[in-house]
Design a protein around this motif. Structure first.
Motif, PDB file in Angstrom:
ATOM      1  N   UNK A  98       0.825  -1.210   0.000  1.00  0.00           N
ATOM      2  CA  UNK A  98       0.000   0.000   0.000  1.00  0.00           C
ATOM      3  C   UNK A  98       0.859   1.261   0.000  1.00  0.00           C
ATOM      4  N   UNK A  99       2.104   1.139   0.432  1.00  0.00           N
ATOM      5  CA  UNK A  99       3.016   2.280   0.457  1.00  0.00           C
ATOM      6  C   UNK A  99       3.840   2.403  -0.817  1.00  0.00           C
ATOM      7  N   UNK A 100       3.734   1.423  -1.701  1.00  0.00           N
ATOM      8  CA  UNK A 100       4.486   1.392  -2.956  1.00  0.00           C
ATOM      9  C   UNK A 100       3.978   2.482  -3.896  1.00  0.00           C
ATOM     10  N   UNK A 101       4.865   3.004  -4.729  1.00  0.00           N
ATOM     11  CA  UNK A 101       4.499   4.067  -5.665  1.00  0.00           C
ATOM     12  C   UNK A 101       3.395   3.634  -6.636  1.00  0.00           C
ATOM     13  N   UNK A 102       3.318   2.340  -6.925  1.00  0.00           N
ATOM     14  CA  UNK A 102       2.322   1.822  -7.869  1.00  0.00           C
ATOM     15  C   UNK A 102       1.048   1.325  -7.179  1.00  0.00           C
ATOM     16  N   UNK A 103       0.910   1.572  -5.898  1.00  0.00           N
ATOM     17  CA  UNK A 103      -0.210   1.022  -5.127  1.00  0.00           C
ATOM     18  C   UNK A 103      -1.572   1.393  -5.717  1.00  0.00           C
ATOM     19  N   UNK A 104      -1.718   2.620  -6.189  1.00  0.00           N
ATOM     20  CA  UNK A 104      -3.013   3.036  -6.731  1.00  0.00           C
ATOM     21  C   UNK A 104      -3.383   2.221  -7.973  1.00  0.00           C
ATOM     22  N   UNK A 105      -2.397   1.905  -8.798  1.00  0.00           N
ATOM     23  CA  UNK A 105      -2.658   1.080  -9.979  1.00  0.00           C
ATOM     24  C   UNK A 105      -3.168  -0.300  -9.554  1.00  0.00           C
ATOM     25  N   UNK A 106      -2.614  -0.850  -8.480  1.00  0.00           N
ATOM     26  CA  UNK A 106      -3.058  -2.152  -7.982  1.00  0.00           C
ATOM     27  C   UNK A 106      -4.453  -2.066  -7.372  1.00  0.00           C
ATOM     28  N   UNK A 107      -4.742  -0.955  -6.694  1.00  0.00           N
ATOM     29  CA  UNK A 107      -6.092  -0.777  -6.138  1.00  0.00           C
ATOM     30  C   UNK A 107      -7.117  -0.703  -7.274  1.00  0.00           C
ATOM     31  N   UNK A 108      -6.748   0.003  -8.345  1.00  0.00           N
ATOM     32  CA  UNK A 108      -7.626   0.105  -9.509  1.00  0.00           C
ATOM     33  C   UNK A 108      -7.835  -1.274 -10.131  1.00  0.00           C
ATOM     34  N   UNK A 109      -6.748  -2.027 -10.306  1.00  0.00           N
ATOM     35  CA  UNK A 109      -6.863  -3.390 -10.841  1.00  0.00           C
ATOM     36  C   UNK A 109      -7.749  -4.247  -9.948  1.00  0.00           C
ATOM     37  N   UNK A 110      -7.593  -4.100  -8.649  1.00  0.00           N
ATOM     38  CA  UNK A 110      -8.384  -4.862  -7.689  1.00  0.00           C
ATOM     39  C   UNK A 110      -9.877  -4.573  -7.867  1.00  0.00           C
ATOM     40  N   UNK A 111     -10.227  -3.309  -8.004  1.00  0.00           N
ATOM     41  CA  UNK A 111     -11.630  -2.937  -8.213  1.00  0.00           C
ATOM     42  C   UNK A 111     -12.153  -3.525  -9.526  1.00  0.00           C
ATOM     43  N   UNK A 112     -11.342  -3.453 -10.586  1.00  0.00           N
ATOM     44  CA  UNK A 112     -11.756  -3.989 -11.888  1.00  0.00           C
ATOM     45  C   UNK A 112     -11.954  -5.503 -11.811  1.00  0.00           C
ATOM     46  N   UNK A 113     -11.053  -6.189 -11.107  1.00  0.00           N
ATOM     47  CA  UNK A 113     -11.171  -7.637 -10.959  1.00  0.00           C
ATOM     48  C   UNK A 113     -12.427  -8.014 -10.177  1.00  0.00           C
ATOM     49  N   UNK A 114     -12.725  -7.256  -9.139  1.00  0.00           N
ATOM     50  CA  UNK A 114     -13.927  -7.535  -8.349  1.00  0.00           C
ATOM     51  C   UNK A 114     -15.191  -7.326  -9.188  1.00  0.00           C
ATOM     52  N   UNK A 115     -15.169  -6.310 -10.048  1.00  0.00           N
ATOM     53  CA  UNK A 115     -16.315  -6.085 -10.941  1.00  0.00           C
ATOM     54  C   UNK A 115     -16.419  -7.217 -11.960  1.00  0.00           C
ATOM     55  N   UNK A 116     -15.284  -7.652 -12.517  1.00  0.00           N
ATOM     56  CA  UNK A 116     -15.271  -8.754 -13.476  1.00  0.00           C
ATOM     57  C   UNK A 116     -15.808 -10.030 -12.825  1.00  0.00           C
ATOM     58  N   UNK A 117     -15.412 -10.267 -11.594  1.00  0.00           N
ATOM     59  CA  UNK A 117     -15.874 -11.445 -10.865  1.00  0.00           C
ATOM     60  C   UNK A 117     -17.384 -11.368 -10.634  1.00  0.00           C
ATOM     61  N   UNK A 118     -17.886 -10.207 -10.284  1.00  0.00           N
ATOM     62  CA  UNK A 118     -19.325 -10.041 -10.066  1.00  0.00           C
ATOM     63  C   UNK A 118     -20.099 -10.328 -11.356  1.00  0.00           C
ATOM     64  N   UNK A 119     -19.559  -9.884 -12.492  1.00  0.00           N
ATOM     65  CA  UNK A 119     -20.207 -10.147 -13.774  1.00  0.00           C
ATOM     66  C   UNK A 119     -20.218 -11.648 -14.057  1.00  0.00           C
ATOM     67  N   UNK A 120     -19.092 -12.317 -13.833  1.00  0.00           N
ATOM     68  CA  UNK A 120     -19.027 -13.765 -14.064  1.00  0.00           C
ATOM     69  C   UNK A 120     -20.017 -14.513 -13.171  1.00  0.00           C
ATOM     70  N   UNK A 121     -20.140 -14.095 -11.912  1.00  0.00           N
ATOM     71  CA  UNK A 121     -21.066 -14.761 -10.999  1.00  0.00           C
ATOM     72  C   UNK A 121     -22.516 -14.489 -11.371  1.00  0.00           C
ATOM     73  N   UNK A 122     -22.770 -13.419 -12.091  1.00  0.00           N
ATOM     74  CA  UNK A 122     -24.150 -13.106 -12.463  1.00  0.00           C
ATOM     75  C   UNK A 122     -24.606 -13.869 -13.705  1.00  0.00           C
ATOM     76  N   UNK A 123     -23.657 -14.454 -14.448  1.00  0.00           N
ATOM     77  CA  UNK A 123     -24.006 -15.209 -15.656  1.00  0.00           C
ATOM     78  C   UNK A 123     -24.412 -16.630 -15.277  1.00  0.00           C
ATOM     79  N   UNK A 124     -25.397 -17.175 -16.006  1.00  0.00           N
ATOM     80  CA  UNK A 124     -25.776 -18.567 -15.727  1.00  0.00           C
ATOM     81  C   UNK A 124     -24.653 -19.520 -16.140  1.00  0.00           C
ATOM     82  N   UNK A 125     -24.468 -20.563 -15.343  1.00  0.00           N
ATOM     83  CA  UNK A 125     -23.464 -21.585 -15.649  1.00  0.00           C
ATOM     84  C   UNK A 125     -24.052 -22.587 -16.631  1.00  0.00           C
TER      85      UNK A 125
END
Length: 155
Positions: A98-125
């Motif tokens: 969290x103290x790394x210079x690139x931390x914000x980029x990782x937080x952004x990636x984390x949010x995008x991944x969580x949204x991608x996961x939510x979309x996958x879970x919303x699709x029928x298997x």
């Protein structure tokens, strides 16, 4: 009795050598995907999950996406790939990243991944037996993974 890590790695090396000669063989691709999945079941590492995903994805294409159980397996592995990447980023951030210079980029990636996961879970298997979901990562691979060891890099 499950195979040892060493036995699975030897099996992967042998199957991969065969597959390099004939990557259109459905049975061989299925055995290779299953061996990678077994390896992931024991090691729970990114490389093994990538291998299982890659070969099940290839198998799904060979079967023209006509086998619902294989299609389901691809989706489950994709979810596991995302979950594994989320866990890796969260762990990295918690361990001082969290103290790394690139931390914000990782937080952004984390949010995008969580949204991608939510979309996958919303699709029928696709139809099939109940799925066991454990871990996931993110992007598709363009080439098969090696059967060597992998290390995590928070990039």
């Amino acid at each position: 009795m499950p195979l040892s890590d060493e036995m699975i790695d030897r099996l992967l090396a042998s199957l991969t050598a065969e597959w390099d000669v004939n990557n259109q063989d459905v049975d061989l691709t299925r055995r290779l995907a299953s061996a990678w999945e077994d390896r992931f079941g024991q090691k729970r590492d990114e490389e093994s999950l990538d291998g299982a995903y890659y070969y099940y994805h290839h198998l799904n294409k060979l079967l023209a996406e006509s086998d619902s159980l294989v299609a389901r397996k691809v989706i489950i592995l994709q979810k596991q790939k995302i979950e594994l990447r989320i866990k890796s980023i969260e762990d990295w951030l918690a361990q001082g990243g969290a103290l790394h210079a690139e931390a914000q980029a990782y937080r952004t990636e984390l949010q995008e991944l969580k949204m991608e996961l939510a979309v996958l879970f919303s699709k029928p298997m696709p139809p099939g037996p109940p799925a066991k979901l454990f871990l996931d990562l993110s992007a598709d691979r363009d080439s098969p993974p090696s059967s060597g060891s992998a290390s995590f890099s928070a990039n």
